[in-house]
Design an enzyme around this catalytic site. Sequence first.
Site, PDB file in Angstrom:
ATOM      1  CE  LYS A  44       3.251  38.216 -29.016  1.00 59.55           C
ATOM      2  NZ  LYS A  44       3.230  39.674 -28.770  1.00 59.55           N
ATOM      3  CD  GLU A  62      -0.876  41.344 -22.607  1.00 60.83           C
ATOM      4  OE1 GLU A  62      -0.681  41.243 -21.383  1.00 60.83           O
ATOM      5  OE2 GLU A  62       0.050  41.369 -23.449  1.00 60.83           O
ATOM      6  CB  SER A  66       6.756  37.232 -35.367  1.00 61.15           C
ATOM      7  OG  SER A  66       5.525  37.362 -36.052  1.00 61.15           O
TER       8      SER A  66
END
Lengths: 456, 264
Positions: free
Chosen positions: A112, A134, A401
Amino acid sequence: MSTSTGSHASGRITASQGIDTPSGHEPDEGGHFGPYGGRWVPEALVAALDELETAYEKARHDPEFLTELDRLHRDYTGRPSPLTDVPKLSRHAGGARILLKREDLNHTGSHKINNVLGQALLTKRMGKKRVIAETGAGQHGVATATACALMDLECVIYMGEVDTRRQALNVARMRLLGATVIPVKTGSRTLKDAINEALRDWVTNVDTTHYLLGTVAGPHPFPQMVRDFHRVIGLEARAQVRERTGRLPTAIAACVGGGSNAIGIFHAFLDDPGVRLVGFEPGGDGVETGRHGATLTEGSPGALHGAFSYLLQDEDGQTSESYSISAGLDYPGVGPEHALLKDVGRAEYQPVTDAEAMDAFALLCRTEGIIPAIESAHAVAGALRLGKELGPDAIILVNLSGRGDKDVDTAAKWFGMIGSDESAESADGTAIAEGAVTEPAGSFADAGSKTEGIQA
Amino acid sequence: MRSVAEVFARCRAEGRGALVGYLPAGYPTVDGSVELLTAMVEGGCDLVEVGIPYSDPVMDGPTIQAAAGRALAAGFRLRQVFDVVARVTAAGGNCVVMTYFNPVLKYGVERFAADLAAAGGLGVITPDLIPDEAGQWLAASDEHGLDRIFLVAPSSTEERIASTTAASSGFVYATSIMGVTGARDSVASAAGEIVARTRPHTSLPIGVGLGVRNADQAAEIAGFADGVIVGSAFVDAAERGGPDAVRALARDLAQGVARGARPA
Ligand SMILES: Cc1ncc(COP(=O)(O)O)c(C=O)c1O
């Protein structure tokens, strides 16, 4: 074991290449990928989206911006992320060679941050002082809170109330970093509703506020821009795999929530027709039960959260509630470029159930000493499946990830180390050590003993 | 009255602004919503907006979210909106539908337009559809003679006001503030500005919505706009006192719009 050759190869690759060099797979002027994408938004947001698009188009070719982004990713994120051979895990994958792209080792613990640093720099350039975002698993919220601390931006994170409970550790991390976390109590109280609240905030405060969207969904330019910030994953990995193995991977496995880590790794291989691109969606309790978040597998086209794409919806176009053990994948929509890749057949998407993901989670912990995020465990489970299908000559590149620190509580419950109403932090360590809790949903011990059996 | 244009023309001829009231279909039940909407018409709403409850209403504040949620929980189905429109029209109302666009996409844009026109509906307000994405709807609304009411906002540029009004018919919906629906105590200065910025681009009537809740605000807005749009305050009234309270609020607001007529 050395990663020197890999890191040497990827040393020539920087995050800025993902945005400076067009991918050759751009949306049209209105942000459409085939029929998907676009701007399905209230008029009130159009000016802000135009402003963002202009700022991005300027920044992506501005040496100052690119240099700063690369510096941050090198010195702060820790890029390039390594490529790790996992031979013991590979034995469970029909002997196919599995390689992990280690986005879990980035600062803040997931992919991210790639997108967040880019958008935070853009926020500064646009002269905005307040950032909203969010978050589902909390990884995007933590990355955003981190960038806001670094760049002196006010930070407000919307998070579904259900998710604040299942990812309590990340709520604490965000607060430590100075962010305000607002638990969202409407609808299913998960990621979808957090996005609704963030959009309501944005409509109200758009003059001063940037909405730092965390995935490749939403209105144009988000799907394209967020993708570009994540293209570095695939660009690095492609060079690393070739350096390490002398060829391209046979297949790539990534989990798909909104689709950002998947598009980030897929994109560098779109023009390599021999490389299979497989996205693994949250199958929850199994798609046949209706309790899942397998949007591309089970959904149909429609408009949600600003984009036309696949979504889970009922006959009347009401959004269906998704379900997954993984908060970061528990979303009834998906990015529009994935919808196009599915329709044209360039990528394929398969569901992975909670149980399959948790088995893979345990296996990776025990065989390789890597605790993955439960999101990423879906990709690992997918790789095991692909390996059995493709056989021992295959090379499977997995986008790992994120890391699983945030998921220790959920995993401890799943494996019966603590009761379903306890938290790992407050539970009795002795009881956890002795595995003294009843009715495990899956057996952590099994994963290990199976592995030992194979090794022996 | 068979068109939105005629509704506004009649109000103008009477030297007053038009009162436009919103309530969701199916709230609290389908029959209950027909009663409430009919009470609105009896109280003096010139045009009623029949809302379609939607799972993800990003332009709505807590009041309308809760009402829509209640309708969905009570089992509201999309096709029932046509029944509601037909019954309110039969009771003398002029109905447009207000809807987020995904339910229309799922139903089929062409089929939705056909069924709404058949039920007597006059047009559709589309809070999350901009003309840029509205190709199918432009065609279907033309085909079935429905007005398409797009929104302009304080953040809209001149170019966007021009293109949005050019794609609109019936009236133009100006959102008075940056924000979501919900009753507010004062009329924002942005309301006058967005109306003034929109006028030069269109001869269509301009309705102002978001935040209006009492007769004084209605009078103030009617001083510069052609229509006053009220939503959350009607939901509050329905919660408080059912059809009687809705009728009374409509009467009160109707007096407000009559007081504040925009100079001809
Ligand atoms: C580690 C990790 N992987 C994957 C995802 C899913 O998002 P996306 O599909 O956008 O990569 C998340 C979202 O929270 C995440 O935290």
